[in-house]
Each structure stands twice: as C-alpha cells, then as structure tokens.
Write a protein that holds these residues in place. Structure first.
Motif, PDB file in Angstrom:
ATOM      1  N   ILE A 207      35.437  42.240  24.659  1.00 64.48           N
ATOM      2  CA  ILE A 207      33.973  42.279  24.584  1.00 64.48           C
ATOM      3  C   ILE A 207      33.492  43.699  24.290  1.00 64.48           C
ATOM      4  CG2 ILE A 207      31.854  41.955  25.910  1.00 64.48           C
ATOM      5  CD1 ILE A 207      33.338  39.721  27.426  1.00 64.48           C
ATOM      6  N   GLU A 208      34.106  44.674  24.981  1.00 64.69           N
ATOM      7  CA  GLU A 208      33.722  46.072  24.755  1.00 64.69           C
ATOM      8  C   GLU A 208      33.979  46.478  23.311  1.00 64.69           C
ATOM      9  OE1 GLU A 208      34.035  50.258  24.203  1.00 64.69           O
ATOM     10  OE2 GLU A 208      35.760  48.895  24.161  1.00 64.69           O
TER      11      GLU A 208
ATOM     12  N   ALA B 164      41.264  28.660  18.399  1.00 71.06           N
ATOM     13  CA  ALA B 164      42.058  28.107  17.304  1.00 71.06           C
ATOM     14  C   ALA B 164      41.256  28.079  16.000  1.00 71.06           C
ATOM     15  CB  ALA B 164      42.539  26.705  17.668  1.00 71.06           C
ATOM     16  N   VAL B 165      39.991  27.688  16.083  1.00 70.74           N
ATOM     17  CA  VAL B 165      39.151  27.656  14.888  1.00 70.74           C
ATOM     18  C   VAL B 165      38.927  29.064  14.342  1.00 70.74           C
ATOM     19  CG1 VAL B 165      36.828  27.138  14.045  1.00 70.74           C
ATOM     20  CG2 VAL B 165      38.024  25.489  15.488  1.00 70.74           C
ATOM     21  N   ASN B 166      38.660  30.026  15.212  1.00 65.41           N
ATOM     22  CA  ASN B 166      38.451  31.407  14.763  1.00 65.41           C
ATOM     23  C   ASN B 166      39.712  31.973  14.113  1.00 65.41           C
ATOM     24  OD1 ASN B 166      35.795  31.453  15.658  1.00 65.41           O
ATOM     25  ND2 ASN B 166      36.348  32.232  17.687  1.00 65.41           N
ATOM     26  N   ASN B 167      40.873  31.683  14.691  1.00 64.66           N
ATOM     27  CA  ASN B 167      42.118  32.157  14.096  1.00 64.66           C
ATOM     28  C   ASN B 167      42.341  31.543  12.718  1.00 64.66           C
ATOM     29  OD1 ASN B 167      42.709  33.776  16.255  1.00 64.66           O
ATOM     30  ND2 ASN B 167      44.199  32.388  17.180  1.00 64.66           N
ATOM     31  N   ALA B 168      42.036  30.256  12.589  1.00 60.88           N
ATOM     32  CA  ALA B 168      42.217  29.591  11.300  1.00 60.88           C
ATOM     33  C   ALA B 168      41.295  30.183  10.238  1.00 60.88           C
ATOM     34  CB  ALA B 168      41.968  28.092  11.452  1.00 60.88           C
ATOM     35  N   ALA B 169      40.051  30.510  10.644  1.00 67.08           N
ATOM     36  CA  ALA B 169      39.092  31.055   9.684  1.00 67.08           C
ATOM     37  C   ALA B 169      39.419  32.496   9.292  1.00 67.08           C
ATOM     38  CB  ALA B 169      37.685  30.974  10.274  1.00 67.08           C
ATOM     39  N   LYS B 170      39.932  33.297  10.234  1.00 72.88           N
ATOM     40  CA  LYS B 170      40.145  34.716   9.981  1.00 72.88           C
ATOM     41  C   LYS B 170      41.526  35.030   9.411  1.00 72.88           C
ATOM     42  CE  LYS B 170      36.974  36.354  13.589  1.00 72.88           C
ATOM     43  NZ  LYS B 170      36.869  37.148  14.847  1.00 72.88           N
TER      44      LYS B 170
ATOM     45  N   ILE C 298      21.013  41.252  16.319  1.00 69.23           N
ATOM     46  CA  ILE C 298      20.743  40.121  17.209  1.00 69.23           C
ATOM     47  C   ILE C 298      21.765  39.013  16.990  1.00 69.23           C
ATOM     48  CG2 ILE C 298      19.090  38.277  17.704  1.00 69.23           C
ATOM     49  CD1 ILE C 298      16.861  40.305  17.123  1.00 69.23           C
ATOM     50  N   ASP C 299      22.100  38.735  15.727  1.00 65.96           N
ATOM     51  CA  ASP C 299      23.094  37.690  15.430  1.00 65.96           C
ATOM     52  C   ASP C 299      24.458  38.050  16.019  1.00 65.96           C
ATOM     53  OD1 ASP C 299      21.209  36.221  14.100  1.00 65.96           O
ATOM     54  OD2 ASP C 299      21.734  37.014  12.113  1.00 65.96           O
ATOM     55  N   GLU C 300      24.871  39.304  15.856  1.00 68.09           N
ATOM     56  CA  GLU C 300      26.170  39.714  16.386  1.00 68.09           C
ATOM     57  C   GLU C 300      26.176  39.690  17.911  1.00 68.09           C
ATOM     58  OE1 GLU C 300      28.102  43.108  14.931  1.00 68.09           O
ATOM     59  OE2 GLU C 300      27.676  42.702  12.815  1.00 68.09           O
ATOM     60  N   LEU C 301      25.050  40.083  18.522  1.00 66.52           N
ATOM     61  CA  LEU C 301      24.964  40.023  19.978  1.00 66.52           C
ATOM     62  C   LEU C 301      25.033  38.585  20.463  1.00 66.52           C
ATOM     63  CD1 LEU C 301      24.591  41.672  22.547  1.00 66.52           C
ATOM     64  CD2 LEU C 301      22.113  41.435  22.271  1.00 66.52           C
ATOM     65  N   ARG C 302      24.416  37.678  19.704  1.00 66.04           N
ATOM     66  CA  ARG C 302      24.482  36.259  20.067  1.00 66.04           C
ATOM     67  C   ARG C 302      25.915  35.738  19.938  1.00 66.04           C
ATOM     68  NH1 ARG C 302      20.969  34.596  16.736  1.00 66.04           N
ATOM     69  NH2 ARG C 302      19.179  34.676  18.152  1.00 66.04           N
ATOM     70  N   GLU C 303      26.629  36.189  18.894  1.00 67.19           N
ATOM     71  CA  GLU C 303      28.016  35.773  18.734  1.00 67.19           C
ATOM     72  C   GLU C 303      28.880  36.273  19.888  1.00 67.19           C
ATOM     73  OE1 GLU C 303      29.509  33.837  16.578  1.00 67.19           O
ATOM     74  OE2 GLU C 303      27.631  33.342  15.572  1.00 67.19           O
ATOM     75  N   VAL C 304      28.664  37.514  20.301  1.00 67.04           N
ATOM     76  CA  VAL C 304      29.427  38.057  21.425  1.00 67.04           C
ATOM     77  C   VAL C 304      29.135  37.268  22.689  1.00 67.04           C
ATOM     78  CG1 VAL C 304      29.757  40.075  22.902  1.00 67.04           C
ATOM     79  CG2 VAL C 304      29.588  40.361  20.428  1.00 67.04           C
ATOM     80  N   ALA C 305      27.857  36.958  22.926  1.00 61.32           N
ATOM     81  CA  ALA C 305      27.488  36.187  24.112  1.00 61.32           C
ATOM     82  C   ALA C 305      28.120  34.797  24.079  1.00 61.32           C
ATOM     83  CB  ALA C 305      25.965  36.081  24.201  1.00 61.32           C
ATOM     84  N   THR C 306      28.180  34.198  22.885  1.00 58.66           N
ATOM     85  CA  THR C 306      28.797  32.880  22.764  1.00 58.66           C
ATOM     86  C   THR C 306      30.288  32.951  23.062  1.00 58.66           C
ATOM     87  OG1 THR C 306      27.150  32.209  21.127  1.00 58.66           O
ATOM     88  CG2 THR C 306      29.195  30.932  21.221  1.00 58.66           C
ATOM     89  N   ARG C 307      30.939  34.013  22.602  1.00 62.13           N
ATOM     90  CA  ARG C 307      32.365  34.158  22.879  1.00 62.13           C
ATOM     91  C   ARG C 307      32.622  34.374  24.362  1.00 62.13           C
ATOM     92  NH1 ARG C 307      32.459  36.913  17.808  1.00 62.13           N
ATOM     93  NH2 ARG C 307      32.260  38.952  18.819  1.00 62.13           N
ATOM     94  N   VAL C 308      31.681  35.008  25.058  1.00 58.70           N
ATOM     95  CA  VAL C 308      31.826  35.197  26.506  1.00 58.70           C
ATOM     96  C   VAL C 308      31.687  33.855  27.213  1.00 58.70           C
ATOM     97  CG1 VAL C 308      30.843  36.270  28.559  1.00 58.70           C
ATOM     98  CG2 VAL C 308      31.016  37.570  26.433  1.00 58.70           C
ATOM     99  N   TYR C 309      30.604  33.129  26.944  1.00 61.95           N
ATOM    100  CA  TYR C 309      30.408  31.789  27.505  1.00 61.95           C
ATOM    101  C   TYR C 309      29.253  31.131  26.757  1.00 61.95           C
ATOM    102  CZ  TYR C 309      29.946  27.902  30.694  1.00 61.95           C
ATOM    103  OH  TYR C 309      29.912  26.625  31.222  1.00 61.95           O
ATOM    104  N   PRO C 310      29.497  30.010  26.089  1.00 69.79           N
ATOM    105  CA  PRO C 310      28.435  29.336  25.335  1.00 69.79           C
ATOM    106  C   PRO C 310      27.484  28.590  26.260  1.00 69.79           C
ATOM    107  CG  PRO C 310      30.485  28.103  25.165  1.00 69.79           C
ATOM    108  CD  PRO C 310      30.803  29.352  25.940  1.00 69.79           C
TER     109      PRO C 310
END
Length: 377
Positions: free
Chosen positions: A195-196, A301-307, A241-253
C-alpha cells in the motif's frame, strides 16, 4: 422452555442407541478377527483388510485418526487386533450366558407361581432367587459396559497403531496455528508495504504534480495560460482520485459489505483490463470473512493475468462443494506465474489463515490456473 423430562428421555435413548451401535460393531469385529489374523500371517492384502476395519470402526464407534497406511504397519495392527476380537467374543459370550440364566429363572418363577424353582424334583426357595438377583444384575451390568469398553479399545488400538493420538493432533494443531499466525502477521506487513509503495509511486506523484501545476497557475501571466494550467490540474486531481480509489479497493472493497460477493466480482470484471467471465454458483453468503478471501483470490489472479500474463480471457468459477467452497481462476495467458511472488504468497497465507488450501498451476506457455478451497459448513 426445555422440558427436562423430555431431555432426559432423549439422553437415555441416545445412550441405548449408542450401546447397540457398539454391540453391532463388536459382533462384526469378532467375525473379522480370525480373517484379519490369517491375512497378517500371510502378509497379503493387509492394507485392504485394515481399510475395512477402519470403515467398520468409523461406522459403529467413530472415526479413528489414521495416517497413510503402509503394509508393514497394517500387518502389525492386524496381528494384534485379533486379541480385541477375542476379548469381544468373551464379553458377548458372558453377556449371553448371564441373560440366558436370568431369563430361565424369571421364566421358572412366572410358570411356578410359588416363588420356587423346580430342579431334580426339589424346589429351590424364592429366597435363593432373591439373593441371586443382586449379583446377577451387577454381572449383567458389567458385561453391558464391557461391550462399550471393547468398542472403545478397538478404536484406541487403531489410532495408537495406525495414526496419531488426540494429544498429538492437538499439539500439531497448536503448532499449525502458531505458524499461521506468524504468516498472517507477515502477510499484513507485506500488504502495508505494498500500500505504501502504491501511494508513493502513484497518488503521491499525482499530488506533487498537482501542486506544481497550481503553483504555475498562480504565476501565469495570461488568461489562456491560466486556463490551460487549471485544466491540467483538474485532470491530474481526477487521476489522483481514481488511483486513490484503486488503492482503497485493493485494501478492502466496500462493495463486499454493501452488496456481497457476486456484485464485488462483477465490479472487478468491469474494472479489469481483460475480459472476465464469472460463474458464481453460491446460493447463500458464506460470511464476510470467507467472502473476503474468495474475492482477493479472484482479484489477485485477475490483476496478474492483466499485467503479466498477456491474457485475453479470464474465467472465474465459484462453487459450493461438500465441506467447503472452491474458487478457481483460469486465464489463457503465457503462464510462468511464480507462486513465491509477493502477491501469490500473500494469497496463500491469507487462505491458510482460514484453514484453506491454495494452489497455483502455471506452466510456461500457459494456461494459468489459480485455485483455493476454504472450509465452510
């Protein structure tokens, strides 16, 4: 309000049913003792015979904790178990003898009517029958308890010679929980560092750029330049804002709490850079803790497949199986995923924390299959 008398009757009924289960198990154990000894002497078919004995014990007395069977251990077990069968034969024989004797005395009393028992032309006094009642009752009770004791001994012998005792299993369980706790703490630390890093490399850089744009706008000399800088600052703020939202989603949706696992997976598919197909067969929520684990397995798994996998399609399967829930994520990418990597190893620890099983199959050239099974009643 619970009826105490009804509860006592149910307990007595369970006790009687349990005794008869043990009795039938002992009878079957008596019948299998000679064949088991013969198999042990010949050294052929010991594993199959032992498996039959374990199924018998589990059916009538409860499961015996056995390790993977080997011919040598099975031969030793069968070579000793015949003594338990012989003990059971003796107990059952004594029980039948005492019950037959008691039945003959009661029958003689019922048909004699004078509290006497005719034997060789002489009448045995009723006092003798009364005196014999107490020790006879005790002997019948002891043999009844002996049947249960033989069943318990049979189960104990199987566990002692083929598996692990309850204390050993408890010690192993404590060791597993201690290890899992340490791994969970390590996974939490890894997630914090991740996260950091996301905040530093993404959101923080956007905010620095935003500050620089605002500073340039303050020093702008013309209206046109000012509008351009403000427009760039607005776009940069939106990206931050979009990137902060993505980070928050990765922490807990938050959608997990609001709408459940199904909706969370659909949102994950919509935001993914690769086409995602979902087949969710769960009919009811397994609970917030398990939903979180399942979601993060699918998300990683989805993120790994996309990246990294250069995949064009990712399939997510979630279904209920006996004793648990499985989630399988399969992509058509290039494969070669490293299970020891930060993301996948963190997932493995997360799944293990709920006593689940995690697996990664990713040969070079693909496809990649990431699966987990978590226990659920």
């Amino acid at each position: 309000m619970i009826d105490v008398h009804q509860d006592e009757q149910l307990s007595a009924g369970s006790l009687v049913r349990g005794w008869f289960r043990a009795f039938f198990g002992v009878l079957l154990g008596i019948a299998t003792a000679p064949p088991g000894l013969l198999v042990a002497m010949l050294g052929v078919g010991t594993v199959r015979m032992t498996e039959f004995e374990l199924r018998r014990i589990e059916r009538w007395s409860g499961a015996a904790h056995a390790d993977p069977l080997t011919p040598r251990r099975c031969q030793r077990y069968l070579g000793v178990r015949w003594m338990v069968g012989g003990l059971g034969f003796g107990v059952v024989l004594m029980l039948l003898l005492y019950l037959t004797t008691a039945a003959s005395m009661v029958t003689a009393w019922l048909f004699d009517g004078s509290w006497g028992l005719v034997k060789d032309g002489d009448v045995v006094s009723g006092e003798l029958i009364a005196v014999a009642t107490l020790p006879g009752t005790l002997l019948i009770f002891v043999t009844l308890a002996g049947v249960t004791g033989v069943a318990v001994l049979d189960r104990w012998l199987a566990t002692a010679m083929l598996g692990r005792s309850q204390q050993t299993m408890l010690r192993q369980r404590v060791a597993e929980l201690t290890s899992t706790r340490a791994e969970v703490i390590e996974a939490i630390d890894d997630e914090r560092r991740r996260i950091e890093r996301d905040l530093h490399d993404g959101v923080q850089q956007r905010l620095v750029a935003l500050g620089m744009l605002i500073g340039r706008a303050r020093r702008a000399r013309g209206e046109e330049q000012l509008q351009q800088l403000l427009e760039q600052a607005h776009d940069t703020a939106g990206e931050a804002i979009d990137e902060l939202r993505e980070v928050a989603t990765r922490v807990y949706p938050a959608v997990l709490d609001d709408s459940g696992l199904g909706t969370a997976l659909e949102v994950l598919a919509e935001r993914s850079g690769v086409r995602v197909e979902i087949r969710n067969e769960l009919r009811a929520s397994p609970g917030a803790a398990l939903e979180t684990v399942i979601y993060f397995v699918a998300s990683e798994a989805v993120n790994n497949a996309a990246k990294h996998a250069d995949a064009s399609l990712v399939e997510i399967f979630v279904q209920q199986v006996p004793g648990g829930i499985t989630v399988v994520v399969r992509d058509d990418g290039v494969g070669g995923a490293d299970p020891s990597g930060t993301g996948l190893s963190g997932l493995a620890r997360r799944v293990k924390a709920v006593d689940g099983v995690f697996e990664v199959i990713s040969p070079s050239g693909g496809p990649t299959t990431i699966g987990a099974r978590v226990p659920c009643e």
